[in-house]
Enzyme design. Structure first.
Site, PDB file in Angstrom:
ATOM      1  N   HIS A 114      -6.797   1.918  -6.456  1.00 38.20           N
ATOM      2  CA  HIS A 114      -8.052   2.286  -5.794  1.00 38.20           C
ATOM      3  C   HIS A 114      -7.984   3.690  -5.199  1.00 38.20           C
ATOM      4  O   HIS A 114      -6.903   4.300  -5.137  1.00 38.20           O
ATOM      5  CB  HIS A 114      -8.384   1.257  -4.714  1.00 38.20           C
ATOM      6  CG  HIS A 114      -7.271   1.025  -3.741  1.00 38.20           C
ATOM      7  ND1 HIS A 114      -6.210   0.205  -4.016  1.00 38.20           N
ATOM      8  CD2 HIS A 114      -7.039   1.534  -2.514  1.00 38.20           C
ATOM      9  CE1 HIS A 114      -5.381   0.194  -2.998  1.00 38.20           C
ATOM     10  NE2 HIS A 114      -5.846   1.007  -2.058  1.00 38.20           N
ATOM     11  N   HIS A 144      -0.639  -0.645  -3.972  1.00 34.94           N
ATOM     12  CA  HIS A 144       0.496  -1.114  -3.176  1.00 34.94           C
ATOM     13  C   HIS A 144       0.629  -2.617  -3.372  1.00 34.94           C
ATOM     14  O   HIS A 144      -0.266  -3.258  -3.919  1.00 34.94           O
ATOM     15  CB  HIS A 144       0.335  -0.770  -1.692  1.00 34.94           C
ATOM     16  CG  HIS A 144      -1.098  -0.653  -1.269  1.00 34.94           C
ATOM     17  ND1 HIS A 144      -1.901  -1.739  -1.126  1.00 34.94           N
ATOM     18  CD2 HIS A 144      -1.860   0.439  -1.009  1.00 34.94           C
ATOM     19  CE1 HIS A 144      -3.112  -1.331  -0.771  1.00 34.94           C
ATOM     20  NE2 HIS A 144      -3.127  -0.011  -0.696  1.00 34.94           N
ATOM     21  N   HIS A 154      -5.550 -20.320  16.766  1.00 36.14           N
ATOM     22  CA  HIS A 154      -5.762 -20.355  15.315  1.00 36.14           C
ATOM     23  C   HIS A 154      -4.588 -21.096  14.682  1.00 36.14           C
ATOM     24  O   HIS A 154      -3.467 -20.575  14.684  1.00 36.14           O
ATOM     25  CB  HIS A 154      -5.885 -18.943  14.754  1.00 36.14           C
ATOM     26  CG  HIS A 154      -6.907 -18.125  15.490  1.00 36.14           C
ATOM     27  ND1 HIS A 154      -8.236 -18.145  15.163  1.00 36.14           N
ATOM     28  CD2 HIS A 154      -6.803 -17.315  16.572  1.00 36.14           C
ATOM     29  CE1 HIS A 154      -8.907 -17.371  16.007  1.00 36.14           C
ATOM     30  NE2 HIS A 154      -8.054 -16.853  16.869  1.00 36.14           N
ATOM     31  N   GLU A 178      -2.927 -13.782  14.396  1.00 33.67           N
ATOM     32  CA  GLU A 178      -4.153 -12.977  14.525  1.00 33.67           C
ATOM     33  C   GLU A 178      -3.796 -11.520  14.833  1.00 33.67           C
ATOM     34  O   GLU A 178      -3.125 -11.231  15.819  1.00 33.67           O
ATOM     35  CB  GLU A 178      -5.020 -13.546  15.652  1.00 33.67           C
ATOM     36  CG  GLU A 178      -6.240 -12.686  15.978  1.00 33.67           C
ATOM     37  CD  GLU A 178      -7.145 -13.304  17.050  1.00 33.67           C
ATOM     38  OE1 GLU A 178      -6.933 -14.488  17.404  1.00 33.67           O
ATOM     39  OE2 GLU A 178      -8.048 -12.603  17.523  1.00 33.67           O
ATOM     40  N   HIS A 188      -4.099   5.315  -5.850  1.00 31.05           N
ATOM     41  CA  HIS A 188      -2.842   4.647  -5.526  1.00 31.05           C
ATOM     42  C   HIS A 188      -3.017   3.134  -5.559  1.00 31.05           C
ATOM     43  O   HIS A 188      -4.129   2.629  -5.711  1.00 31.05           O
ATOM     44  CB  HIS A 188      -2.372   5.068  -4.124  1.00 31.05           C
ATOM     45  CG  HIS A 188      -3.198   4.449  -3.023  1.00 31.05           C
ATOM     46  ND1 HIS A 188      -4.465   4.884  -2.726  1.00 31.05           N
ATOM     47  CD2 HIS A 188      -2.950   3.407  -2.178  1.00 31.05           C
ATOM     48  CE1 HIS A 188      -4.961   4.154  -1.729  1.00 31.05           C
ATOM     49  NE2 HIS A 188      -4.071   3.247  -1.384  1.00 31.05           N
ATOM     50  N   GLU A 227      -5.277  -4.856   0.684  1.00 31.68           N
ATOM     51  CA  GLU A 227      -5.838  -3.912   1.659  1.00 31.68           C
ATOM     52  C   GLU A 227      -7.272  -4.296   1.983  1.00 31.68           C
ATOM     53  O   GLU A 227      -8.112  -4.396   1.109  1.00 31.68           O
ATOM     54  CB  GLU A 227      -5.801  -2.494   1.080  1.00 31.68           C
ATOM     55  CG  GLU A 227      -6.585  -1.456   1.871  1.00 31.68           C
ATOM     56  CD  GLU A 227      -6.487  -0.059   1.252  1.00 31.68           C
ATOM     57  OE1 GLU A 227      -5.473   0.222   0.585  1.00 31.68           O
ATOM     58  OE2 GLU A 227      -7.421   0.727   1.424  1.00 31.68           O
ATOM     59  N   HIS A 230      -8.983 -20.450  22.996  1.00 30.95           N
ATOM     60  CA  HIS A 230      -8.875 -21.010  21.645  1.00 30.95           C
ATOM     61  C   HIS A 230      -7.520 -20.632  21.055  1.00 30.95           C
ATOM     62  O   HIS A 230      -6.775 -19.848  21.641  1.00 30.95           O
ATOM     63  CB  HIS A 230      -9.989 -20.450  20.756  1.00 30.95           C
ATOM     64  CG  HIS A 230      -9.807 -18.984  20.451  1.00 30.95           C
ATOM     65  ND1 HIS A 230     -10.135 -17.996  21.355  1.00 30.95           N
ATOM     66  CD2 HIS A 230      -9.309 -18.330  19.361  1.00 30.95           C
ATOM     67  CE1 HIS A 230      -9.856 -16.810  20.841  1.00 30.95           C
ATOM     68  NE2 HIS A 230      -9.340 -16.982  19.637  1.00 30.95           N
ATOM     69  N   HIS A 282      -5.289 -18.180  23.561  1.00 31.41           N
ATOM     70  CA  HIS A 282      -5.685 -16.909  24.170  1.00 31.41           C
ATOM     71  C   HIS A 282      -7.180 -16.874  24.396  1.00 31.41           C
ATOM     72  O   HIS A 282      -7.915 -17.732  23.910  1.00 31.41           O
ATOM     73  CB  HIS A 282      -5.239 -15.749  23.274  1.00 31.41           C
ATOM     74  CG  HIS A 282      -5.715 -15.847  21.850  1.00 31.41           C
ATOM     75  ND1 HIS A 282      -5.139 -16.707  20.936  1.00 31.41           N
ATOM     76  CD2 HIS A 282      -6.731 -15.244  21.180  1.00 31.41           C
ATOM     77  CE1 HIS A 282      -5.754 -16.604  19.770  1.00 31.41           C
ATOM     78  NE2 HIS A 282      -6.741 -15.736  19.895  1.00 31.41           N
ATOM     79  N   GLU A 289       1.875   3.035   4.952  1.00 33.64           N
ATOM     80  CA  GLU A 289       0.850   3.846   4.284  1.00 33.64           C
ATOM     81  C   GLU A 289       1.470   5.094   3.638  1.00 33.64           C
ATOM     82  O   GLU A 289       0.896   5.690   2.739  1.00 33.64           O
ATOM     83  CB  GLU A 289      -0.212   4.232   5.321  1.00 33.64           C
ATOM     84  CG  GLU A 289      -1.303   5.159   4.854  1.00 33.64           C
ATOM     85  CD  GLU A 289      -2.193   4.570   3.766  1.00 33.64           C
ATOM     86  OE1 GLU A 289      -2.206   3.338   3.584  1.00 33.64           O
ATOM     87  OE2 GLU A 289      -2.872   5.368   3.090  1.00 33.64           O
TER      88      GLU A 289
HETATM   89 CO    CO Z   1      -4.614   1.502  -0.400  1.00 32.65          CO
HETATM   90 CO    CO Z   2      -8.268 -15.591  18.464  1.00 35.70          CO
END
Ligand code: CO
Ligand code: CO
Length: 421
Positions: free
Chosen positions: A176, A133, A315, A320, A131, A137, A313, A359, A198
């Protein structure tokens, strides 16, 4: 229903009588009480007064005991903050003879716009159907071994075996498959689109069954009746037998032509030495600078010893998405405007912290805690509270926080990432 929402509703009911009065430092009997009372007075309304709630009619005590920071939150929590946890344990599971798969997407965790995750098991020989997408992934092997295949845009074949702690990455649109080897395997998949499903990927059987048969036959240069045996229902995950040696499969797939580079789509994350190691744990970072295929998904694998703390910290470049591989811990997210919420996490949970929201993650159990930090970004980046404050004019910091010059000089100038226990 989302257990975080349930837990939060229970908490709110239990504290409603206490709202409107704030904890006051005056009269606090101990240092701990003074700190507790001094912490929450600004910004949004505090959610509680640091009082232990009573519960004359306990409901779902198992879930409540797993979520002590929901039932009796730290007094620094305040205001409404969207849920940022969803456990795979409450996700719908699609089960077949070859294995199973369950997902946590934006439909389960509404703030998770950038990334979605799938937890999958393949029995020995079980195949996740050929498959592809639209999103990329990224995969993390939790247990056991798998054989993965792909073909790139140059027509080069890729066949590799991955084991516990290894990762793989199929960029969007690259076809894949994944197959369980002896003993089967379990893994995590992360997609760079929170809306991914999925159960709606481009499957080889499904595509053939929805294309006029003569077109398929002409495209594959085959007589039409050859297609009679193609399964009429898609396979998705199905039982099969364990494949032979890797080298044999590689040779047969390449058919005399050169295959894709050996590690084009796979990476031995577990064999990479930690980027940071302290007495509190260690972290390994893998992004496109180390693993070229991982052009849109950056990752960090963090291990925290009991009592270990992933330092305060944020980002600046991406949201995240987290997966908790082992252990138990808690996390507080501060969302500005005086609002903060603390949620307990355990193995099998998904967490999500939006871009630039600060966080920490603390191991609250007595076993090792392990989790993945995932980002829809080519590079891993973070900003540490300690490093920020230690690399400013000390007088400026003192004007804000009244810590005194000596204390300010003690703040680490290098990112700790993991605070030593
Ligand atoms: Co896949
Ligand atoms: Co973090």
């Amino acid at each position: 229903m989302n257990p975080d929402i349930i837990a939060a509703q229970m908490t709110r009911r239990s504290v409603v009588a206490g709202l409107g009065t704030m904890a006051l430092a005056a009269g606090a009997a101990s240092l701990a009480e003074a700190q507790l009372a001094a912490s929450p007075p600004s910004g949004s309304h505090p959610m509680n007064e640091g009082v232990k709630p009573t519960d004359p009619f306990p409901q779902n005590p198992e879930l409540t005991s797993q979520n002590p920071n929901a039932w009796s939150p730290p007094p620094t929590d305040a205001g409404d903050v969207n849920a940022f946890r969803y456990p795979f344990a409450v996700a719908h599971n699609r089960v077949t003879r070859g294995g199973w798969g369950r997902q946590v997407t934006i439909r389960d965790l509404p703030i998770s716009k950038d990334l979605a995750g799938v937890n999958m098991r393949l029995e020995a020989g079980g195949i996740r159907e050929l498959h592809w997408h639209v999103p990329a992934e990224w995969g993390f092997m939790i247990q056991g071994d798998a054989r993965v295949t792909a073909v790139d845009t140059e027509g080069r074949s890729f066949v590799d075996d991955v084991g516990k702690g290894d990762i793989f990455n199929f960029p969007g649109g690259i076809p894949h498959s994944i197959q369980g080897l002896e003993g089967g395997c379990e893994f995590l998949l992360v997609f760079d689109d929170g809306n991914f499903s999925e159960f709606d990927t481009f499957l080889i059987t499904d595509w053939i069954n929805h294309t006029p048969r003569d077109v398929v036959a002409r495209s594959l240069n085959l007589p039409g009746q050859t297609l009679d045996n193609v399964p009429k229902k898609d396979l998705w995950i199905f039982a099969s037998s364990v494949p032979g040696p890797l080298e044999e499969d590689r040779r047969a797939a390449a058919g005399g032509a050169g295959g894709a580079p050996a590690n084009a789509y796979s990476f031995r994350m577990s064999r990479q030495s930690p980027d940071k190691r302290t007495k509190g744990g260690e972290v390994r970072i893998v992004d496109s600078t180390r693993f070229k295929a991982s052009a849109t998904i950056a990752s960090a694998l963090v291990t925290l010893e009991p009592g270990g703390l992933r330092e305060l910290h944020w980002h600046p470049n991406a949201d995240e998405w987290q997966y908790f591989v082992a252990g138990t811990g808690r996390q507080t997210v501060f969302t500005g405007g005086g609002k903060a919420r603390t949620i307990d996490f355990r193995a099998g949970d998904v967490g999500y912290v939006q871009k630039s929201l600060p966080h920490y993650i603390e191991n609250t159990g007595n076993t090792q805690m392990m989790f993945l930090e995932m980002f829809k970004a080519p590079r891993y980046t973070d900003i540490s509270m300690a490093q920020w404050l230690s690399r400013l004019p000390p007088g400026l910091v003192d004007a804000h926080l009244k810590l005194g010059a000596r204390a300010i000089a003690q703040i680490p100038r290098e990112k700790m990432v993991i605070v030593p226990v």
